[in-house]
Design a protein around this motif. Structure first.
Motif: not given
Length: 279
Positions: A180-188, A195-199
């Motif tokens: 329900a929150e504002e999510l971004s892969l980079g922040a998570i 790393s965002s690419n790996y995840l």
């Protein structure tokens, strides 16, 4: 009887009037009453149970049963009536515990699928519904028949060392808790120390979809539950599941479900208190 040793008679989604009760009665078939909302007391034979959302009662034939709500509590249920012809399944079903809880929501999901088949009556709807019922029964047989197992420590350590799986699961759990929150892969990714690419790659490899698509799917599934079981407006629902505007919510909902949320809501309302017969 049905081809799969079970035969569904009837299913329904039912919203009782505030303070409405189910008077004591009995019948010659099995029944599952799943409580979506409301609280009260359920009588089955000589026993009494406290009912609340997520509780369901597995009712054997010829047992008197009914419920009384607490005060003006409004009871909302999913209801399924069926017969069993296979003697082994019949024996196991007859020994099931009456009072059950559905923490994983598996039983609720299968009951909804049965109702969906009955409402839409597509090709092989009866066969599909029976398969869902068999899945319910064997899920209950497994849950009631197996004692709690101690965790295999060696196996648990091995799973923790399997980092790609652990990374994907950690991302999934994060989405489930914070959709329900504002999510971004980079922040998570930064929070989970990857790393965002790996995840991104690991998640898609394990779950077969991207982070964005999975997040949308979770939000839409949650919105469908709120449309069906709450009195919130579509705008309130959109905001509560993480969409900034109702326009974005409507567009994503239609892309996912094939119809806009307003039409989906009307279809659900038409199905409430509608007896769906299978034979």
């Amino acid at each position: 009887m049905g081809k799969h040793s079970v035969d569904i008679r009837w299913t329904s989604r039912y919203d009782y009037e505030q303070g409405g009760r189910l008077n004591l009665h009995e019948h010659d078939f099995f029944q599952i009453i799943y409580f979506i909302d409301g609280k009260g007391t359920f009588t089955l034979g000589e026993a009494e149970y406290v009912i609340s959302p997520g509780v369901f009662i597995f009712i054997n034939p010829m047992l008197k049963h009914g419920f009384i709500p607490y005060g003006n509590s409004q009871i909302k249920t999913l209801d399924l009536k069926f017969d069993i012809s296979d003697k082994d399944i019949l024996e196991m079903a007859s020994g099931l515990q009456a009072y059950q809880t559905d923490e994983s929501m598996v039983i609720k999901d299968l009951l909804e699928k049965i109702r969906f088949e009955g409402l839409n009556k597509r090709l092989f709807y009866g066969e599909m519904a029976c398969l869902f019922l068999i899945q319910i029964l064997y899920t209950l047989f497994r849950q009631n028949g197996e004692p709690p197992k101690q965790k295999n420590i060696t196996q648990a350590v091995y799973k923790l060392k399997n980092e790609p799986i652990e990374a994907a699961q950690r991302l999934e759990h994060y989405i489930q808790e914070h959709y329900a929150e504002e999510l971004s892969l980079g922040a998570i990714s930064a929070q989970l120390c990857y790393s965002s690419n790996y995840l991104s790659q690991i998640f898609k490899m394990n779950y077969g979809c991207t982070f964005t698509n999975y997040l949308r799917r979770i939000r839409i599934e949650r919105s469908k539950e709120l449309i069906s079981y709450s009195a919130l407006s579509l705008k309130q629902i959109a905001e509560s599941v993480g969409f900034k505007t109702i326009y974005h919510f409507s567009r994503v909902f239609k892309e996912t479900e094939g119809i806009n949320p307003g039409k989906w809501k009307l279809r659900e309302l038409e199905g409430i208190r509608k007896d769906v017969h299978f034979n």
